[in-house]
Enzyme design. Structure first.
Site, PDB file in Angstrom:
ATOM      1  N   SER A  14       2.183  -0.515   4.572  1.00 26.26           N
ATOM      2  CA  SER A  14       1.894  -1.513   4.215  1.00 26.26           C
ATOM      3  C   SER A  14       1.057  -1.836   2.741  1.00 26.26           C
ATOM      4  CB  SER A  14       0.645  -2.053   5.692  1.00 26.26           C
ATOM      5  OG  SER A  14       0.212  -1.150   5.570  1.00 26.26           O
ATOM      6  N   ASP A 140     -10.921  -7.168  -2.033  1.00 28.46           N
ATOM      7  CA  ASP A 140     -10.762  -8.587  -1.439  1.00 28.46           C
ATOM      8  C   ASP A 140     -10.393  -8.703  -0.127  1.00 28.46           C
ATOM      9  OD1 ASP A 140      -8.350  -7.253   0.016  1.00 28.46           O
ATOM     10  OD2 ASP A 140      -7.406  -8.581  -0.266  1.00 28.46           O
ATOM     11  N   HIS A 143      -8.460  -4.382   0.994  1.00 31.73           N
ATOM     12  CA  HIS A 143      -7.546  -3.804  -0.246  1.00 31.73           C
ATOM     13  C   HIS A 143      -8.643  -3.077  -1.061  1.00 31.73           C
ATOM     14  CE1 HIS A 143      -4.651  -7.011   1.209  1.00 31.73           C
ATOM     15  NE2 HIS A 143      -4.116  -5.815   1.442  1.00 31.73           N
TER      16      HIS A 143
END
Length: 208
Positions: A14, A140, A143
Site C-alpha cells: 500500500s 506523518d 509513513h
C-alpha cells in the site's frame, strides 16, 4: 524490457510501498544498493488493504512465476498516534489506526508467515528498538521518514544475507552487470586500465 535480463525485486503493498522512493525512502535506498545487480520494481497502491490487493494479484504477479521466486513479508510498522492526530486534524473525527492495533495485526501476520515458511520482518518491533522512534521514524505518524526507512533496509538486507537461497539475492553475493575488464576502462596514472564497477564510495552509509 531494456538491456540484459536482471533479477527483479518487486515491492508490492500500500502507501508505505508507494511512497518508498520519497524522503530518501527504503525503495530508493534498495535501488541504489542493487544498482547493476537487480531491478527494483515499485508496485505500491496508496489506501489499499490486503483484500483490495488480492483483486489484482494475478495481474501484478503472473501465474507462471519462476521456481526461484522468493517472498519476504514486511509486517506492519508501529505508528505515532499523536502525530497522526496532528496530521489529520479536522479531516477525520476518529483515529483509524493505533499502535496497539498495529501490534495485533503484525503479530498475527508474522505468526502466519512462520506457519507457511515465508520469511517475515517484524517492523513493529524493529523500529521501536530505536529510542527516538516516535519522533525520528515517520513523516506523518504512519509513513516512514529516511531514518525509519534505513531500519527497513537493514532488516531486509539481514534476511537476504542469512537466507540459504540459491542463487543468493544478497547484494554482495550477486554479480555486477558488465563488470568485466575492458580496454575502454579508465586509465590510471600507471598507464593501466582501472575497473571501477565494484567501487561504491558515494553513499553516506556503507551497507552490510
Amino acid at each position: 524490457m531494456v538491456g540484459p535480463g536482471r533479477p527483479q525485486i518487486v515491492l508490492f503493498g500500500s502507501s508505505i510501498v508507494q511512497f518508498s522512493f520519497s524522503h530518501e525512502g527504503w525503495g530508493a535506498i534498495l535501488a541504489d544498493i542493487y544498482a547493476r545487480k537487480a531491478d527494483i520494481i515499485l508496485r505500491g497502491y496508496s489506501g489499499w488493504n490486503s483484500r483490495r490487493a488480492l483483486e489484482v494479484l494475478d495481474k501484478i504477479f503472473p501465474k507462471s512465476l519462476s521456481e526461484k521466486t522468493r517472498l519476504i513479508f514486511l509486517g506492519a510498522p508501529p505508528v505515532n498516534e499523536a502525530k497522526i492526530r496532528e496530521f489529520l486534524s479536522g479531516k477525520f473525527d476518529k483515529l483509524g489506526r493505533t499502535n496497539e492495533s498495529c501490534r495485533i495485526y503484525s503479530e498475527a501476520c508474522i505468526k502466519l508467515c512462520r506457519e507457511m515458511d515465508v520469511k517475515a520482518i517484524d517492523l513493529w518491533t524493529a523500529l521501536q528498538q530505536r529510542d527516538d522512534w516516535l519522533t525520528a521514524c515517520f513523516t506523518d505518524g504512519i509513513h516512514l521518514s529516511s531514518e525509519g526507512s534505513k531500519i527497513v533496509v537493514e532488516e531486509i538486507l539481514r534476511v537476504l544475507r542469512l537466507a540459504d537461497w540459491k542463487p543468493s539475492l544478497y547484494w554482495k553475493s550477486m554479480p555486477t552487470e558488465f563488470s568485466e575488464d575492458s580496454p575502454h576502462d579508465f586509465v590510471g596514472p600507471n598507464g593501466k586500465t582501472v575497473n571501477v564497477s565494484e567501487i561504491s564510495v558515494h553513499g553516506k552509509i556503507q551497507w552490510d
